[in-house]
Design a protein around this motif. Structure first.
Motif, short mmCIF file in Angstrom:
data_model
loop_
_atom_site.label_atom_id
_atom_site.label_comp_id
_atom_site.label_asym_id
_atom_site.label_seq_id
_atom_site.Cartn_x
_atom_site.Cartn_y
_atom_site.Cartn_z
N LYS A 147 6.73 -76.40 56.17
CA LYS A 147 5.71 -75.62 56.87
C LYS A 147 5.87 -74.13 56.65
N GLN A 148 7.10 -73.65 56.62
CA GLN A 148 7.33 -72.22 56.47
C GLN A 148 6.97 -71.72 55.07
N LYS A 149 7.10 -72.60 54.08
CA LYS A 149 6.87 -72.19 52.69
C LYS A 149 5.46 -72.51 52.20
N THR A 150 4.69 -73.25 52.97
CA THR A 150 3.36 -73.65 52.54
C THR A 150 2.36 -72.53 52.82
N ARG A 151 1.56 -72.20 51.81
CA ARG A 151 0.54 -71.16 51.96
C ARG A 151 -0.76 -71.75 52.52
N GLY A 152 -1.18 -72.91 52.01
CA GLY A 152 -2.37 -73.58 52.54
C GLY A 152 -3.60 -73.45 51.68
N ALA A 153 -3.44 -73.23 50.38
CA ALA A 153 -4.59 -73.18 49.48
C ALA A 153 -5.05 -74.61 49.19
N VAL A 154 -6.31 -74.92 49.50
CA VAL A 154 -6.85 -76.28 49.37
C VAL A 154 -7.88 -76.31 48.26
N THR A 155 -7.79 -77.34 47.41
CA THR A 155 -8.75 -77.51 46.31
C THR A 155 -9.26 -78.93 46.28
N PHE A 156 -10.57 -79.07 46.24
CA PHE A 156 -11.22 -80.37 46.03
C PHE A 156 -11.64 -80.44 44.57
N ASP A 157 -11.19 -81.47 43.88
CA ASP A 157 -11.47 -81.62 42.45
C ASP A 157 -12.25 -82.91 42.21
N ASN A 158 -13.58 -82.79 42.13
CA ASN A 158 -14.47 -83.94 41.88
C ASN A 158 -14.18 -85.10 42.84
N VAL A 159 -14.12 -84.79 44.12
CA VAL A 159 -13.77 -85.79 45.13
C VAL A 159 -15.00 -86.63 45.50
N SER A 160 -14.80 -87.94 45.47
CA SER A 160 -15.82 -88.89 45.94
C SER A 160 -15.16 -89.82 46.94
N PHE A 161 -15.98 -90.36 47.83
CA PHE A 161 -15.41 -91.24 48.85
C PHE A 161 -16.47 -92.19 49.38
N CYS A 162 -16.05 -93.45 49.57
CA CYS A 162 -16.87 -94.42 50.29
C CYS A 162 -15.95 -95.16 51.26
N SER A 203 -16.50 -80.47 44.72
CA SER A 203 -15.49 -79.59 44.14
C SER A 203 -15.64 -78.18 44.73
N PHE A 204 -14.56 -77.64 45.20
CA PHE A 204 -14.52 -76.25 45.68
C PHE A 204 -13.06 -75.87 45.88
N SER A 205 -12.82 -74.58 46.02
CA SER A 205 -11.48 -74.08 46.28
C SER A 205 -11.49 -73.23 47.53
N ALA A 206 -10.47 -73.41 48.37
CA ALA A 206 -10.31 -72.64 49.60
C ALA A 206 -9.00 -71.90 49.51
N PRO A 207 -9.01 -70.64 49.15
CA PRO A 207 -7.77 -69.87 49.06
C PRO A 207 -7.05 -69.85 50.41
#
Length: 457
Positions: A201-216, A229-233
């Motif tokens: 937890k202390q070392k995690t920055r939290g940058a999240v990336t969705f790469d061609n995500v599909s779901f059913c 697809s998107f990036s969240a700095p």
């Protein structure tokens, strides 16, 4: 449990020993005693097939009654509002009546076997006694041998009766075991493969990336998300808007790893979250949902649920930040006040502020706000706006909101429709595009203006 396991085995050992001695005394009498074994086989093979499914039905019925009753009391306001008291009472009565009849049927089935054995054992003893008496008259058997045989015959019949009685209790427990095995066959939340990464937890920055995500969803073929697809700095706020059913909550559920994508991947700081330790990953999360869930306990216990080691002052600071300290102080016992099941003793806005305080105290790296201020009045919402800014600072946040005024300052706004991102950008950029987002803003602005005009009129 000890008796259930001990009695059958001791009976089997006693049965084998008795048969051995009976062979040594008179093998023909022993054969007569063994004639009871086919009777055991026939009765049990016939009745066990009937009794075990009945035990399973009883357990299922009891579970159904318990679930239905819990649901009824949980929605007691709705039941009373629609005057369904008698209907719910009738449903409970019908279900319990059916359960009683099922239990009675099982009771009669087990009693029938006991009656059969209560008849067979005396008949067998009488027959063997007559045969032994005839053998004495013929001079082939002494009175002492007959008495010894009858003693060991009793030792033979007793374990047979014990085995017969144990078989019925075994069926009841095996029916319970069947339900346990059904539960164990349910799919696990994550794969059993060992995790290749563990977040700190202390070392995690939290940058999240969705790469061609599909779901059913499991059991369906319709994709709820399509190639997202998107990036969240790290540290940015991502707002999700769109119609109901567009896929906003599903996207947040994937971030929280309540489900795994059926296509593509989600990474945090470049690491695929499907390959990480789930417990360590969940410690990065904080969630505030529209339907707030609080536990039956004190205010302090609910605020500190994400951090059991939090001090009293830390709990108070979190409550102050969530604009909850004032109403908590007015409660009968303050932070030690019991709030009831699901926080039933609090208003909707109070429950939501407690949930926000719980998220603030947990200090998450990834924050999910699903209509977090929907149950707040205008004054309460104004009070916690500064606190929300403090809560969002330095955290990667996903905010679902239908009131667009609450997300105007988001770093990135994603407009979803039918599981696809159709627009993305800041508030000013999207308003200038004259697209779906602009129409949503105009609809809410016009609706607000019309309401104000009506009030003035």
């Amino acid at each position: 449990i000890f008796n259930m396991l001990y009695n059958p085995w001791s009976a089997i050992i006693q049965l084998i020993g008795s048969l051995t001695i009976l062979v040594l005394v008179d093998w023909r009498l022993m054969v007569g005693g063994l004639l009871l074994l086919p009777a055991v086989w026939v009765t049990h093979r016939t009745w066990i097939r009937r009794v075990r499914p009945l035990y399973k039905d009883i357990r299922s019925r009891r579970q159904q009654i318990d679930a239905s009753t819990t649901e009824t009391f949980g929605g007691i306001r709705i039941v009373r509002t629609f005057a369904r008291d008698k209907s719910e009472t009738g449903r409970f009565t019908r279900n319990t009546h059916l359960l009683a009849r099922q239990q009675l049927m099982v009771w009669w089935s087990t009693r029938i076997i006991e009656v059969i054995w209560d008849v067979l054992i005396p008949l067998a003893s009488t027959g063997l006694l007559l045969y032994g008496g005839w053998q004495i008259l013929q001079g082939d058997l002494t009175l002492g041998d007959l008495m010894m045989f009858l003693v060991y015959l009793t030792m033979l019949l007793a374990p047979i009766a014990t085995i017969a009685a144990s078989a019925m209790s075994f069926q009841n427990n095996l029916a319970g075991l069947d339900r346990v095995l059904d539960l164990l066959e349910e799919a696990k939340e994550t794969s059993i493969e060992p995790a290749t990464h563990r977040f700190n937890k202390q070392k995690t920055r939290g940058a999240v990336t969705f790469d061609n995500v599909s779901f059913c969803y499991p059991g369906t073929e319709r994709e709820v998300l399509h190639d997202v697809s998107f990036s969240a700095p790290a540290g940015q706020t991502i707002a999700l808007v769109g119609r109901s059913g567009a896929g906003k909550t599903t996207l947040c559920n994937l971030v929280a790893r309540f489900y795994s994508p059926t296509g593509g991947k989600i990474t945090v700081d470049g690491v695929d979250i499907s390959e990480t330790d789930l417990a360590a990953y969940r410690r990065l999360l904080g969630i505030v949902e529209q339907d707030v869930f609080l536990f039956d306990g004190t205010v302090r216990e609910n605020i500190s649920y994400g951090r059991r080691d939090a001090s009293e002052q830390e709990c108070i600071d979190a409550a102050v930040a969530a604009a909850a300290h004032e109403f908590i102080s007015e409660l009968p016992s303050g932070y030690d006040t019991l709030i009831g099941e699901r926080g039933v003793k609090l208003s909707g806005g109070q429950r939501q502020r407690l949930a926000i305080a719980r998220a603030i105290l947990a200090d998450p790296k990834l924050l999910i706000l699903d209509e977090a201020t929907s149950n707040l009045d205008s004054e309460s919402e104004r009070l916690i706006q500064n606190s929300m800014t403090q809560l969002l600072a330095g955290r990667t946040a996903f905010v679902i909101a239908h009131r667009l005024s609450t997300i105007m300052h988001a770093d990135l706004i994603l407009v979803l429709e039918d599981g696809r991102i159709i627009e993305s950008g800041t508030h000013d950029e999207l308003v200038a595009q004259e697209g779906v987002y602009q129409r949503m803003v105009l609809l809410q602005t016009e609706g607000y203006t019309d309401n104000m005009v009506d009030r003035v009129s």
